[in-house]
Each structure stands twice: as C-alpha cells, then as structure tokens.
Motif scaffolding. Sequence first.
Motif, PDB file in Angstrom:
ATOM      1  N   SER A 226      62.386  55.605 206.690  1.00  0.00           N
ATOM      2  CA  SER A 226      62.939  56.940 206.962  1.00  0.00           C
ATOM      3  C   SER A 226      64.467  56.976 206.918  1.00  0.00           C
ATOM      4  N   TYR A 227      65.097  55.806 206.857  1.00  0.00           N
ATOM      5  CA  TYR A 227      66.556  55.709 206.934  1.00  0.00           C
ATOM      6  C   TYR A 227      67.184  55.134 205.667  1.00  0.00           C
ATOM      7  N   GLY A 228      66.393  54.403 204.904  1.00  0.00           N
ATOM      8  CA  GLY A 228      66.917  53.759 203.704  1.00  0.00           C
ATOM      9  C   GLY A 228      66.006  52.639 203.251  1.00  0.00           C
ATOM     10  N   GLN A 229      66.606  51.576 202.784  1.00  0.00           N
ATOM     11  CA  GLN A 229      65.844  50.448 202.250  1.00  0.00           C
ATOM     12  C   GLN A 229      66.348  49.134 202.825  1.00  0.00           C
ATOM     13  N   VAL A 230      65.434  48.177 202.914  1.00  0.00           N
ATOM     14  CA  VAL A 230      65.772  46.792 203.215  1.00  0.00           C
ATOM     15  C   VAL A 230      65.678  46.043 201.894  1.00  0.00           C
ATOM     16  N   ILE A 231      66.743  45.356 201.536  1.00  0.00           N
ATOM     17  CA  ILE A 231      66.776  44.640 200.261  1.00  0.00           C
ATOM     18  C   ILE A 231      66.848  43.141 200.544  1.00  0.00           C
ATOM     19  N   SER A 232      65.895  42.417 200.003  1.00  0.00           N
ATOM     20  CA  SER A 232      65.821  40.971 200.178  1.00  0.00           C
ATOM     21  C   SER A 232      65.934  40.285 198.827  1.00  0.00           C
ATOM     22  N   ALA A 233      66.068  38.982 198.867  1.00  0.00           N
ATOM     23  CA  ALA A 233      66.216  38.197 197.647  1.00  0.00           C
ATOM     24  C   ALA A 233      64.995  38.344 196.744  1.00  0.00           C
ATOM     25  N   SER A 234      65.244  38.314 195.451  1.00  0.00           N
ATOM     26  CA  SER A 234      64.178  38.317 194.455  1.00  0.00           C
ATOM     27  C   SER A 234      64.539  37.302 193.377  1.00  0.00           C
ATOM     28  N   VAL A 235      63.588  36.985 192.554  1.00  0.00           N
ATOM     29  CA  VAL A 235      63.839  35.993 191.512  1.00  0.00           C
ATOM     30  C   VAL A 235      64.786  36.571 190.458  1.00  0.00           C
TER      31      VAL A 235
ATOM     32  N   ILE B 188      77.901  58.650 216.680  1.00  0.00           N
ATOM     33  CA  ILE B 188      77.102  58.242 215.528  1.00  0.00           C
ATOM     34  C   ILE B 188      77.638  59.010 214.319  1.00  0.00           C
ATOM     35  N   THR B 189      77.546  58.395 213.142  1.00  0.00           N
ATOM     36  CA  THR B 189      78.196  58.927 211.942  1.00  0.00           C
ATOM     37  C   THR B 189      77.200  59.036 210.803  1.00  0.00           C
ATOM     38  N   ARG B 190      77.522  59.918 209.861  1.00  0.00           N
ATOM     39  CA  ARG B 190      76.743  59.974 208.621  1.00  0.00           C
ATOM     40  C   ARG B 190      77.673  60.279 207.454  1.00  0.00           C
TER      41      ARG B 190
ATOM     42  N   PRO C 157      67.291  59.608 211.305  1.00  0.00           N
ATOM     43  CA  PRO C 157      67.042  60.070 209.939  1.00  0.00           C
ATOM     44  C   PRO C 157      68.007  61.176 209.506  1.00  0.00           C
ATOM     45  N   PRO C 158      68.235  61.260 208.189  1.00  0.00           N
ATOM     46  CA  PRO C 158      69.054  62.357 207.680  1.00  0.00           C
ATOM     47  C   PRO C 158      68.343  63.685 207.903  1.00  0.00           C
ATOM     48  N   GLY C 159      69.094  64.746 207.867  1.00  0.00           N
ATOM     49  CA  GLY C 159      68.505  66.073 208.026  1.00  0.00           C
ATOM     50  C   GLY C 159      69.549  67.142 207.799  1.00  0.00           C
ATOM     51  N   ASP C 160      69.154  68.386 207.952  1.00  0.00           N
ATOM     52  CA  ASP C 160      70.049  69.514 207.710  1.00  0.00           C
ATOM     53  C   ASP C 160      70.937  69.840 208.899  1.00  0.00           C
TER      54      ASP C 160
ATOM     55  N   ASP D 128      70.211  55.706 203.291  1.00  0.00           N
ATOM     56  CA  ASP D 128      70.068  56.898 202.459  1.00  0.00           C
ATOM     57  C   ASP D 128      71.212  57.870 202.733  1.00  0.00           C
ATOM     58  N   VAL D 129      71.481  58.743 201.786  1.00  0.00           N
ATOM     59  CA  VAL D 129      72.488  59.786 201.958  1.00  0.00           C
ATOM     60  C   VAL D 129      72.142  60.584 203.221  1.00  0.00           C
ATOM     61  N   GLY D 130      73.116  60.759 204.106  1.00  0.00           N
ATOM     62  CA  GLY D 130      72.931  61.552 205.307  1.00  0.00           C
ATOM     63  C   GLY D 130      72.334  60.835 206.496  1.00  0.00           C
ATOM     64  N   THR D 131      71.955  59.575 206.362  1.00  0.00           N
ATOM     65  CA  THR D 131      71.393  58.828 207.494  1.00  0.00           C
ATOM     66  C   THR D 131      72.463  58.643 208.566  1.00  0.00           C
ATOM     67  N   TRP D 132      72.139  59.028 209.787  1.00  0.00           N
ATOM     68  CA  TRP D 132      73.044  58.795 210.917  1.00  0.00           C
ATOM     69  C   TRP D 132      73.022  57.310 211.230  1.00  0.00           C
TER      70      TRP D 132
END
Length: 163
Positions: A22-31, A67-69, A91-94, A117-121
């Motif tokens: 709901s907030y973005g992504q977790v990026i881990s190592a890949s081959v 808190i910031t966005r 989560p981001p919102g209006d 993600d864009v707008g995530t606090w």
Amino acid sequence: MKESVSTKQLFAQWITSENFRSYGQVISASVDGKSFDAQDARLNLQNGIPRFYIMRLHEKGRKFRKITRHVECTQCLGSLDGKDWLMAVAPPGDSDKPSLEDIVAFRIPGNCFIKLDVGTWHVGPYFDAEFVDFYNLELSDTNVVDHFSFDFVKSHNLEFEII
C-alpha cells in the motif's frame, strides 16, 4: 500552561513485499541479466532531474512529530553496510493529512531498499547505530518544491514512537 504532548507507540513489523504494497515496493537482490518485471522498482522521476546521493544520518531517537510526502515523484531509500533501519508510513491519498489509524512502522533489513509510491506519507529513516549512510533517489529539487509535511503536535498534540 501548555498541555503535555501524548505519545503513541508504533510497533515496527518486519517489512515484506505484501505488507508494504500500500506504500510502495520492497526491492531485493536478483540475478544479473534478469528481465525487467514486477519485482523491479517502478519509478516516477519524469517531473524533474533525478538525484541519486548518499546521505549520512546520525542517530536521532525513534520519536517523530511530523510526517512528509512527495507528490511529484517516487523516492527510493536503502542503508549501506547492511544495517537494519526503521520507517513509519501512511498510504497516499487525496487528503492533505494522513489518517492517524493508517500510520504503521516497518523494520527494514539492510539487504534491500524501499521505493515509496508517489504521495506516500513517510518519516525516517530511524536506527539504533550512531550513524548510518543511506542512498536516496528522488528529484534534485524534491526537498525544495515537493516536500509537504503534516504536524501531529499542532493538530492532535501527539507524537509517535517506533518500538
């Protein structure tokens, strides 16, 4: 006489791709050589000049009052040297303010990074070491023209503490 500030504790749960969705992504190592897919960061940096830099942060406790966005770009953060760290998000919102009930905290291992993600606090990073170096990917003017904060003390006489 000024009213004392209340403190709400947030338990930091270990981050996973599922609980952070709901907030973005977790990026881990890949081959090396893997084709681009849903596991890769989906970046939005088209509204300016991307800035990738290393910032050194010094231990500042685990309490926060604001808190910031950013509404113009995604942001990526990760620690160097494999150090675990903490982050609180909503989560981001209006709305121009996050819902108090939606604020959660995550413990992030030092072997991955997060893409907000864009707008995530968000607030952090927090950590227990004397200092930690973090890489940060955002726009070159994010902290000047795309930095919208909400103050919990002014609005609710409240601060948060990540435990």
